[in-house]
Design a protein around this motif. Structure first.
Motif, PDB file in Angstrom:
ATOM      1  N   VAL B  16       0.880  -1.236   0.212  1.00  0.00           N
ATOM      2  CA  VAL B  16      -0.050  -0.050  -0.024  1.00  0.00           C
ATOM      3  C   VAL B  16       0.745   1.412  -0.105  1.00  0.00           C
ATOM      4  O   VAL B  16       0.421   2.234  -0.553  1.00  0.00           O
ATOM      5  CB  VAL B  16      -0.953  -0.050   1.298  1.00  0.00           C
ATOM      6  N   GLY B  19       2.829   1.662  -3.426  1.00  0.00           N
ATOM      7  CA  GLY B  19       2.029   1.455  -4.469  1.00  0.00           C
ATOM      8  C   GLY B  19       1.527   2.784  -4.975  1.00  0.00           C
ATOM      9  O   GLY B  19       0.200   2.989  -5.260  1.00  0.00           O
ATOM     10  N   GLY B  20       2.236   3.767  -5.163  1.00  0.00           N
ATOM     11  CA  GLY B  20       1.718   5.279  -5.613  1.00  0.00           C
ATOM     12  C   GLY B  20       1.344   5.291  -7.029  1.00  0.00           C
ATOM     13  O   GLY B  20       1.699   4.202  -7.858  1.00  0.00           O
ATOM     14  N   PRO B  21       0.533   6.111  -7.525  1.00  0.00           N
ATOM     15  CA  PRO B  21       0.256   6.059  -8.699  1.00  0.00           C
ATOM     16  C   PRO B  21       1.207   6.548  -9.812  1.00  0.00           C
ATOM     17  O   PRO B  21       1.221   6.149 -10.804  1.00  0.00           O
ATOM     18  CB  PRO B  21      -1.007   7.199  -8.757  1.00  0.00           C
ATOM     19  N   ARG B  62      -2.700  13.660  -4.454  1.00  0.00           N
ATOM     20  CA  ARG B  62      -3.324  13.313  -3.273  1.00  0.00           C
ATOM     21  C   ARG B  62      -4.516  12.280  -3.550  1.00  0.00           C
ATOM     22  O   ARG B  62      -5.565  12.584  -3.529  1.00  0.00           O
ATOM     23  CB  ARG B  62      -4.037  14.252  -2.233  1.00  0.00           C
ATOM     24  N   THR B  63      -4.090  11.345  -3.983  1.00  0.00           N
ATOM     25  CA  THR B  63      -5.041  10.401  -4.844  1.00  0.00           C
ATOM     26  C   THR B  63      -4.549   8.843  -4.184  1.00  0.00           C
ATOM     27  O   THR B  63      -3.512   8.655  -3.688  1.00  0.00           O
ATOM     28  CB  THR B  63      -5.027  10.063  -5.970  1.00  0.00           C
ATOM     29  N   GLY B  64      -5.546   7.816  -4.272  1.00  0.00           N
ATOM     30  CA  GLY B  64      -5.080   6.465  -4.002  1.00  0.00           C
ATOM     31  C   GLY B  64      -5.170   6.421  -2.345  1.00  0.00           C
ATOM     32  O   GLY B  64      -5.734   7.253  -1.783  1.00  0.00           O
ATOM     33  N   THR B  65      -4.830   5.132  -1.877  1.00  0.00           N
ATOM     34  CA  THR B  65      -4.782   5.195  -0.333  1.00  0.00           C
ATOM     35  C   THR B  65      -3.468   5.728   0.401  1.00  0.00           C
ATOM     36  O   THR B  65      -2.563   5.644  -0.198  1.00  0.00           O
ATOM     37  CB  THR B  65      -4.677   3.416  -0.163  1.00  0.00           C
ATOM     38  N   THR B  67      -0.624   6.591   2.849  1.00  0.00           N
ATOM     39  CA  THR B  67       0.072   5.705   3.627  1.00  0.00           C
ATOM     40  C   THR B  67       0.112   5.768   4.955  1.00  0.00           C
ATOM     41  O   THR B  67      -0.172   5.033   5.811  1.00  0.00           O
ATOM     42  CB  THR B  67       1.723   6.123   3.426  1.00  0.00           C
ATOM     43  N   TYR B  94       0.129  10.805   1.699  1.00  0.00           N
ATOM     44  CA  TYR B  94       0.142   9.898   0.424  1.00  0.00           C
ATOM     45  C   TYR B  94       1.608   9.016  -0.002  1.00  0.00           C
ATOM     46  O   TYR B  94       2.665   9.675   0.364  1.00  0.00           O
ATOM     47  CB  TYR B  94      -0.532  10.572  -0.737  1.00  0.00           C
TER      48      TYR B  94
END
Lengths: 321, 298
Positions: B16, B19-21, B62-65, B67, B94
């Protein structure tokens, strides 16, 4: 990586290497801080040695008491005019009782002879000579018992027996014809009980003392390595991994201490036994081998348990997350 | 020159946290950079001192889950029941972000960082790191959390009786890594921080900056996706501090999320990264491309 797989990995790959690592680390620490470790070893050694002395000593005392207990007998004095057939009949009757091991007939002559021998230091010859050839010592039945503690019951049984009254030395008062050293026997039993209780209490106290000492020593070792423990926690070492070397150290110290205790017990006993046997020849100073081996095994186990728990408990406050 | 670091990044550490975009930048020729970097730090006069940092002003989407995610976190120390160290703090960080946490002493910076490594538990609210709620986490799981977080402190926390190599290797030994992994990874990470030649020295034979780089190496040797630094340059001089800063920046470039508490105004101002300012337990400012104080906000 999820936590679950990480954990699985860790437990699988860490357990064997962790043991080796713990022992290696403990050995290294013992080499580096040998004076502290020597202190711990000496403490454990002395505690276990004293515990061992008490275990062996109390078993020796109960052996001695046992051999004295074996000599607890009932003497039933017979009248001079008692019919020999009635005496024989009564002898076999008493032998049939459940608690009775053996019944021996002691004649007047034998009794007098015994009196002469046991009293030889106290002018017995003069006393016997003064009797002018008469023999005032009565014949008796000597009754040995299976369980010396039941001596009073059996004695009372004889006193109450009409058959005995007929052949007793003093028929009007059978009780005075039956002797078994009531006070001596009672005192003996209470003394042996006290000895056993005192030994047990002392052993418990000494175990506690040894535990406190090793706990303290390990705590010193931990305090010396506070930084290291802090860093281990920082980088994510598991508690069992952090605990490993300290617990191993405690166990190694306890093991060495208990082996030292056993060796010195054995050496001390080998040195002491011939001297004791020489100076107190009428007592037996034999220890059963299974008692000795049991004592040694329990010393090692006790030492290792003390070492493991002492260090594990000392570690506890440093492992709070 | 292939490095362990790049290898892992290419495999994309399925986590997680990393695993950045955005595809993460990898270190190229890490050895060479580290060497030049090391010499720059040791010889402050070499000119590269005030060179702009690679990632100046970078903004992480600032997207995704996130950290790190704090939801209404309150922390009250038992010693001061009326003065919460953190009061209803909510914050998302993030993957790949570089966050400065600034504020006066006692504003709650260290408390915030200690919450992330779960040295302390939030009194109220949820602290979520790497998808795990630390407030509800069982104690036995904490070591496994910490393996995913590198930590760097002001006082280095090195073991004086172990060599540089030993100190870094210790971090891997502690989590039960096999010897082969240790022997491969430790020299690698020491090259990264520019200490390959000082592997067999003891910490007291090193300068402060070098010691701090050893502790960064130790934090990074397990390739954690998150790096938490509590005033890493707190007792280093400005030139050495910049060297450490560049090192942290480069680690951030590989995709590692960095959270750093600091008092170093110059550093924060020159980096222009995200700044979270704490004041008496409250977040008073949360700013992309921020500065140390209000006056120089862009």
């Amino acid at each position: 990586m999820s936590c679950a797989t990480k954990r699985g990995e860790a437990t699988v790959s860490m357990m064997p290497s962790n043991l080796g690592y713990s022992i290696r680390e403990a050995g290294q620490h013992i080499r580096r801080n040998w004076s502290t470790c020597l202190g711990a070893i000496v403490t454990i050694f002395l505690s276990l040695f004293v515990i061992g002395v008490f275990i062996l000593g109390s078993s020796l005392v109960s052996n001695l008491v046992g051999s004295v207990e074996d000599r607890v007998t009932i003497q039933a004095f017979l009248s001079d005019g008692a019919d020999r057939a009635a005496v024989d009949a009564y002898q076999s009757k008493v032998l049939g009782w459940s608690n009775v091991e053996s019944v021996t007939y002691k004649s007047k002559e034998e009794a007098l002879q015994e009196y002469r021998e046991t009293m030889s230091n106290r002018n017995a010859e003069d006393a016997v000579a003064a009797l002018d050839g008469q023999n005032p010592v009565p014949a008796s039945l000597v009754i040995k018992l299976d369980d010396p503690k039941q001596v009073e019951t059996t004695a009372n049984q004889i006193v109450a027996d009409q058959e005995f009254a007929a052949i007793a030395d003093t028929p009007e008062n059978a009780a005075s014809s039956v002797q078994y050293g009531k006070e001596t026997v009672d005192r003996l039993f209470s003394v042996t009980n006290y000895i056993r209780i005192a030994a047990a209490v002392l052993i418990v106290l000494l175990v506690f003392v040894a535990f406190v000492f090793i706990n303290n020593t390990i705590r010193l070792a931990i305090t010396a390595r506070r930084r290291e423990i802090g860093i281990m926690r920082l980088v994510g070492a598991s508690n069992s991994f952090i605990r490993g070397p300290f617990v191993a150290e405690g166990a190694i110290e306890a093991l060495v201490g208990s082996v030292l205790a056993i060796v010195s017990l054995q050496v001390g006993w080998n040195f002491l036994k011939p001297q004791l046997s020489n100076s107190l020849q009428f007592l037996s100073f034999e220890l059963k081998p299974q008692v000795v081996i049991g004592c040694y095994v329990s010393l090692v186990l006790l030492g290792v348990v003390i070492g493991l728990f002492g260090s594990a408990i000392a570690m506890r406050r440093y492992l709070k997350v | 020159m292939p490095s362990h670091f790049r290898d892992t990044e290419q495999q994309g550490v399925p986590d997680v946290i990393t695993g950045g975009p955005e595809p993460v930048q990898t270190i190229t020729a890490s050895t060479d950079i580290a060497r030049s970097e090391g010499s720059a730090v040791d010889a402050p006069a070499s000119g590269s001192l005030y060179a702009p940092l690679e990632s100046k002003g970078k903004v992480v989407p600032r997207t995704g889950t996130p950290t790190i995610s704090l939801r209404g976190v309150t922390l009250i120390y038992p010693a001061q029941p009326n003065k919460p160290a953190l009061d209803d703090v909510s914050l998302d960080i993030y993957p790949g972000d570089f966050v400065f946490v600034v504020g006066h002493s006692g504003s709650g910076k260290s408390t915030f960082l200690r919450l992330l490594t779960r040295e302390i538990k939030a009194t109220k609210g949820d602290v979520i790191v790497a998808g795990q709620n630390l407030t509800k986490m069982r104690n036995w799981k904490v070591p496994y959390l910490r393996r995913q977080i590198g930590t760097v402190y002001q006082d280095f926390k090195l073991l004086p009786d172990k060599t540089v190599y030993g100190n870094v290797a210790f971090a891997l030994e502690c989590i039960g890594k096999p010897r082969s992994v240790i022997e491969a990874q430790v020299p690698e990470v020491l090259r990264l921080v520019g200490l390959a030649e000082k592997m067999d020295n003891f910490p007291d034979q090193l300068s402060g900056g070098e010691q701090q780089r050893v502790s960064v190496a130790r934090a990074m040797v397990n390739r954690p996706p998150l790096l938490v630094c509590d005033e890493p340059t707190g007792n280093l001089d400005p030139a050495i501090s910049l060297g450490i800063m560049k090192l942290l920046d480069r680690i951030n470039q590989t995709g590692t999320t960095v959270v750093m508490a600091t008092h170093d105004r110059e550093m924060v101002d020159s980096m222009r990264r995200r700044v979270v300012a704490l004041e008496a337990g409250h977040v008073v400012r949360d700013q992309e491309r921020g500065g140390y104080g209000f006056y120089d906000a862009l």
